[in-house]
Design an enzyme around this catalytic site. Structure first.
Site, mmCIF file in Angstrom:
data_model
loop_
_atom_site.group_PDB
_atom_site.id
_atom_site.type_symbol
_atom_site.label_atom_id
_atom_site.label_comp_id
_atom_site.label_asym_id
_atom_site.label_seq_id
_atom_site.Cartn_x
_atom_site.Cartn_y
_atom_site.Cartn_z
ATOM 1 C CG ASN A 1 35.817 28.887 29.572
ATOM 2 O OD1 ASN A 1 35.286 28.818 28.464
ATOM 3 N ND2 ASN A 1 35.246 28.401 30.662
ATOM 4 C CG HIS B 1 34.390 23.962 27.306
ATOM 5 N ND1 HIS B 1 34.603 25.163 26.659
ATOM 6 C CD2 HIS B 1 34.108 24.272 28.605
ATOM 7 C CE1 HIS B 1 34.453 26.152 27.523
ATOM 8 N NE2 HIS B 1 34.157 25.636 28.703
ATOM 9 C CB CYS C 1 30.969 26.173 28.122
ATOM 10 S SG CYS C 1 31.430 27.661 29.046
#
Length: 320
Positions: free
Chosen positions: A277, A247, A114
């Site tokens: 996500n 993020h 990520c």
């Protein structure tokens, strides 16, 4: 004369299929209320069968190149951040480069989960600001639906597919002010997809496994530190930040980090509610949305930050 790298175009792409929380209720023991209360997520996009990371990356790249006002032939560096590549090798960046109709210049993948886009952008900045590259294409692209255990409600509700891209060019005017990257491999088992291939067979689970509480505590801690590191390096304060683009892992991580930094919610770009996500794609997706809807304006200070499996984490401070 000092030279810098500057973002001159952004782009993104989301697959057509949308999977809502209500649809997930019929697939796994969960509820819309449970998901939203813990994650903030309402829906996520899912790639079509046969739609690969390079396909999503291609659409996002075309949008970024068009926004930059250049041609694909002007790109002399391609970096793709992905944890879900088209294949073991060649790199998704090489596949994307070919789909764009260009060749000869460097193309490679970055795998920092990520944090991948942050790592890729920092790497491209070094190429561009040093004169090794003139126009760099940096893409975060993921198809996490392919590595999801759809029977595991602790993970399958979290992730989505998508891609975001930026074009970076060399300029005398400061754009990227600094980047800050970190990793700690002692946490490698906390968030992982631990499968490996031996003699043509998959060993271990190919699905995402996660210790949620550990990830949450670590993420909030290091994301705050990464932003403060960027601010200190440039003699700035939290009040100087016009936009925080984190993020998009979980709304609680995002709001907790902003609160610790003293950044008001109205200065935080949030897309996790609609995208879920999307791992390495989340930051460039959120950036593109904020640029295209007019929130991000010339001269503003924008902080990009991410944390991912490894653990890896980092930040990039940009003057737009």
């Amino acid at each position: 004369m000092a030279m810098y790298s500057r973002i001159i175009g952004t782009g993104s792409y989301l697959p057509e299929k949308i999977l809502t929380n209500l649809e997930l209720e019929s697939m796994v023991d969960t509820s819309d209320e449970w998901i939203q209360a813990r994650t903030g997520i309402k829906q996520r996009h899912i790639a079509a069968p046969g739609q690969m990371a390079s396909d999503l990356a291609l659409e996002a790249s075309r949008n970024a190149i068009e926004a930059a006002g250049i041609q694909a032939s002007d790109i002399d560096l391609v970096i793709v951040a992905t944890t879900t590549p088209d294949m073991i090798f060649p790199s998704t960046a090489c596949i994307l480069q070919n789909k764009l109709g260009i060749s000869g210049s460097p193309a490679f993948d970055v795998q920092a989960v990520c944090s991948g886009f942050i790592y890729a952008l920092a790497t491209a900045d070094m190429f561009v600001s040093s004169g090794k590259s003139r126009n760099a294409l940096i893409v975060g692209s993921e198809v996490y639906s392919r590595i999801m255990d759809w029977n595991d409600r602790s993970t399958c509700v979290l992730f989505g597919d998508g891609a975001g891209a930026v074009v970076l060019t060399r300029d005398q005017k400061p754009g990227i002010l600094s980047s800050h990257l970190h990793a700690d491999g002692s946490y490698s088992q906390v968030l992982s997809a631990p499968a490996s291939i031996h003699s043509g067979k998959i060993q271990g689970t190919p699905f995402i496994t996660m210790e949620g509480s550990t990830v949450f505590k670590f993420a909030v801690k290091v994301l705050e530190e990464a932003v403060l590191e960027a601010l200190h390096a440039n003699d700035l304060q939290s009040s100087d930040i016009d936009w925080l683009i984190p993020h998009q892992a979980n709304i609680r991580i995002i709001t907790s980090t902003a609160k610790k930094l003293g950044i008001p919610e109205e200065k935080v770009v949030v897309t996790v509610t609609q995208h879920g996500n999307t791992s390495a794609a989340s930051v460039p997706l959120a950036l593109d949305q904020a640029v295209r809807d007019g929130r991000v304006q010339s001269g503003q200070h924008v902080v990009l930050e991410g944390v991912g499996g490894g653990f890896t984490w980092g930040s990039v401070l940009v003057r737009w």
